[in-house]
Design a protein around this motif. Structure first.
Motif, PDB file in Angstrom:
ATOM      1  N   TYR A 162       9.687   5.493   2.733  1.00 18.75           N
ATOM      2  CA  TYR A 162       8.689   5.976   3.082  1.00 18.75           C
ATOM      3  C   TYR A 162       8.073   5.520   4.779  1.00 18.75           C
ATOM      4  CZ  TYR A 162       6.768   1.087   4.108  1.00 18.75           C
ATOM      5  OH  TYR A 162       6.840  -0.050   3.897  1.00 18.75           O
TER       6      TYR A 162
ATOM      7  N   GLY B 118       0.508  -1.097   0.096  1.00 17.40           N
ATOM      8  CA  GLY B 118      -0.107   0.131  -0.214  1.00 17.40           C
ATOM      9  C   GLY B 118       0.672   1.197   0.309  1.00 17.40           C
ATOM     10  N   ALA B 119       2.360   1.271   0.543  1.00 14.90           N
ATOM     11  CA  ALA B 119       2.795   2.392   1.300  1.00 14.90           C
ATOM     12  C   ALA B 119       3.631   2.267  -0.557  1.00 14.90           C
ATOM     13  CB  ALA B 119       3.931   2.360   2.096  1.00 14.90           C
TER      14      ALA B 119
ATOM     15  N   THR C 167       4.598  -0.289  -8.573  1.00 10.34           N
ATOM     16  CA  THR C 167       3.866  -1.519  -7.982  1.00 10.34           C
ATOM     17  C   THR C 167       4.821  -2.277  -8.217  1.00 10.34           C
ATOM     18  OG1 THR C 167       2.942  -1.629 -10.269  1.00 10.34           O
ATOM     19  CG2 THR C 167       1.067  -0.738  -8.563  1.00 10.34           C
TER      20      THR C 167
ATOM     21  N   GLU D  77       2.506   1.568  -3.850  1.00 10.69           N
ATOM     22  CA  GLU D  77       1.113   2.420  -3.881  1.00 10.69           C
ATOM     23  C   GLU D  77       0.742   3.752  -4.309  1.00 10.69           C
ATOM     24  OE1 GLU D  77      -1.775  -0.861  -3.648  1.00 10.69           O
ATOM     25  OE2 GLU D  77      -0.802  -2.074  -5.251  1.00 10.69           O
ATOM     26  N   THR D  78       0.712   4.014  -2.977  1.00 11.24           N
ATOM     27  CA  THR D  78       0.537   5.412  -3.011  1.00 11.24           C
ATOM     28  C   THR D  78       1.504   6.270  -3.706  1.00 11.24           C
ATOM     29  OG1 THR D  78       1.555   5.780  -0.169  1.00 11.24           O
ATOM     30  CG2 THR D  78      -0.709   5.520  -0.870  1.00 11.24           C
ATOM     31  N   LYS D  79       2.838   5.992  -3.648  1.00 11.50           N
ATOM     32  CA  LYS D  79       3.811   6.230  -4.534  1.00 11.50           C
ATOM     33  C   LYS D  79       3.560   6.518  -6.139  1.00 11.50           C
ATOM     34  CE  LYS D  79       6.091   7.404  -0.202  1.00 11.50           C
ATOM     35  NZ  LYS D  79       6.757   8.922   0.044  1.00 11.50           N
TER      36      LYS D  79
END
Length: 160
Positions: free
Chosen positions: A151, A60-61, A68, A63-65
């Motif tokens: 992150y 998830g971290a 993938t 993907e926020t960047k």
């Protein structure tokens, strides 16, 4: 009649009955091994679960960047050493055990469109305190860094 027109009947020259027995045994063993291999290993978990080694919330971290990945697999010790030797050193306070996996990653283009999948070695260095994670995607042949993502508690950052 000439011998060219006469068809020989019976066993070929040099044939012995034991040859037929050996052929039958090899045939049965071959299909026995094939049946064993195909019937075992179904619906069983993989013996190597590399996903469980990643820090919590890792996917998830990333993907926020806009990054993938897919298809994680472990690498041998020599490949791991090569990748770690070429990755830029992370901060001195980060003493986490690095993880190296073979994968392919994609960086989202502008407006959320997916980019092209790139084969890479993913080097993950989690902070032992569990706050920061440093991720490098490294070219699997030249071991040159392709993308770096960080992150966690020190503020998110991402570099191409």
């Amino acid at each position: 009649m000439s011998p060219d027109y006469v068809h020989r009947t019976g066993a070929p020259p040099g044939y012995k009955p034991v040859h037929l027995v050996i052929a039958v045994v090899v045939f049965i063993c071959w299909f026995g091994v094939l049946a064993f291999v195909l019937s075992h290993g179904r619906n069983e978990a993989s013996s190597v679960d590399v996903y469980s080694e990643l820090p919590p919330g890792f996917t998830g971290a990333l993907e926020t960047k806009g990054v993938t990945y897919e298809g994680l697999s472990p690498v041998d010790a020599a490949t791991q050493q090569q990748a770690l030797a070429r990755v830029p050193a992370v901060g001195n306070d980060n003493g986490g055990q690095p993880l190296v996996f073979r994968t392919s990653f994609t960086v989202a283009k502008g407006s959320g469109q997916p980019g092209t999948a790139t084969p890479a070695l993913m080097v993950v260095v989690p902070d032992p305190r569990g706050t920061d994670v440093h991720v490098d995607f490294v070219d699997p042949t030249s071991y040159q860094p392709l993308k770096t993502v960080e992150y966690g508690g020190t503020g998110p950052s991402s570099t191409p």
